[in-house]
Enzyme design. Structure first.
Site, mmCIF file in Angstrom:
data_model
loop_
_atom_site.group_PDB
_atom_site.id
_atom_site.type_symbol
_atom_site.label_atom_id
_atom_site.label_comp_id
_atom_site.label_asym_id
_atom_site.label_seq_id
_atom_site.Cartn_x
_atom_site.Cartn_y
_atom_site.Cartn_z
ATOM 1 N N MET A 111 -29.624 -70.885 -53.713
ATOM 2 C CA MET A 111 -28.470 -71.179 -54.560
ATOM 3 C C MET A 111 -27.475 -70.014 -54.468
ATOM 4 S SD MET A 111 -28.597 -73.770 -57.174
ATOM 5 C CE MET A 111 -29.460 -75.301 -56.837
ATOM 6 N N PRO A 112 -26.216 -70.235 -54.586
ATOM 7 C CA PRO A 112 -25.576 -71.531 -54.772
ATOM 8 C C PRO A 112 -25.660 -72.417 -53.531
ATOM 9 C CG PRO A 112 -24.075 -69.684 -55.246
ATOM 10 C CD PRO A 112 -25.245 -69.137 -54.549
ATOM 11 N N LEU A 113 -25.696 -73.732 -53.818
ATOM 12 C CA LEU A 113 -25.626 -74.741 -52.772
ATOM 13 C C LEU A 113 -24.236 -75.365 -52.827
ATOM 14 C CD1 LEU A 113 -26.913 -76.755 -50.682
ATOM 15 C CD2 LEU A 113 -27.505 -78.176 -52.655
#
Lengths: 63, 63, 63, 63, 63, 63
Positions: free
Chosen positions: A1-3
Site C-alpha cells: 500500500m498505497p495501491l
C-alpha cells in the site's frame, strides 16, 4: 500500500506509462509520507466503446 | 459520480453496449436524482475462462 | 454476471438504493438479454473528502 | 458473495486457473463458512508494462 | 502480484479474516506457483443494504 | 478519464488527501497529456485488519 489503479483511454506509449508510474509514485511518497517501494500501480487501458458519459458511448462522441 | 462499472461476459454488440449505457444512465438519474452528465460507466468484458462460480471455471460449465 | 458496481456520494436513502437496484437491473436485463437473477449490484458510498476532480477535493468545492 | 477478484501477471495456463479457482473457493468456504455456490471469482491478467512497483514499470525490471 | 480483493458481507470476526488470508494465500502459492510474500489481499465488508441480487436489495430478502 | 483509485491505510489527514489529489493530478496531466478537469480520483481507506501480505493480516505484523 498505497495501491493505485489507473483506468485510461487506450493509446499511450510505454514511455508515457513509464513516466506516469514514476511521477505518480513520487507524488504519493511526497504527500502521503510512504515508502517508494510500497507504492504499486496497476494500469488498465479502455476502448472508447467501453466508456459511457452522460448516457452516450465515448466512441460515439469522440472520433 | 455516480461511477458505474459493469463486468460482463464477452460477446455483446456495440448496439447492446450503447443501449445499456443509455438505459442504465437514465435509471441512475431517475432513482438517484443526479445529473445525466455526471453518470460515468466503464464496461469490462470477461472471457468465460476468467470467471469461477462455485469453484468451477465458467468455461467448463457453459459451452 | 453481469456484475455492476456503483460508487456514489454518501447520503442516499435506502428507498433510493432499493429503486436504483430495481431499475438498473431491469435496464441490464432489457438491453443485455441476461437473466434478472444473474444481475448483481454492489454499492459503495463515498465521502466528499475521498473524491478529487481536477486536482481538488470534492469537499472543498461542494458544500 | 463472497466476490473474489484476482489480478495476476499474464501467462498462467487454463489448468492453473482451474486449480486456483477450485482451491481458493474451498479456502473461502472453509474459513468464512459460506456456501460453495456463493463464491464468485473474477480473474484479470495484466501485462508487465501495466504494473508499476516503486515507481518503475514491471517490464523494465523483470525480463 | 497476485492481488486478491475479497468483497464479503459484514460480520466476520478477525479470526475468520486471519484464517481466510492464510488459506487463500496458500491456495494461490500452490496453484499459481508464486511467492507467498507476493500475495496481497484486500478485504472489503459490505452492508446487506449495499448489495442487490435480481433487482432486490439483500437487506430486503435476508434478515 | 483518467480515473485513479487509491487504496491506502487509514489515518491520513484531510491536508494529506488534498495534497495527494493535487500532486497526482498534476503528474497525470504532465505525463499523459490529458486535461486537468478530466482526472478523477477516488480514495479508499483500509483498516490494517483488512489487508493481508504473505498470508498474514497487516494488523498482526504492524502495530
Amino acid at each position: 500500500m498505497p495501491l493505485v489503479r489507473v483506468d485510461m483511454i487506450k493509446g499511450r506509449t510505454i514511455e508515457q506509462k513509464r513516466a506516469m508510474v514514476k511521477e505518480v509514485t513520487e507524488s504519493m511518497v511526497k504527500t502521503l509520507n510512504c515508502k517508494k517501494e510500497a507504492v504499486r500501480i496497476i494500469i488498465t487501458e479502455k476502448e472508447k466503446e467501453d466508456l459511457g458519459v452522460g448516457g452516450i458511448l465515448h466512441s460515439d462522441t469522440d472520433g
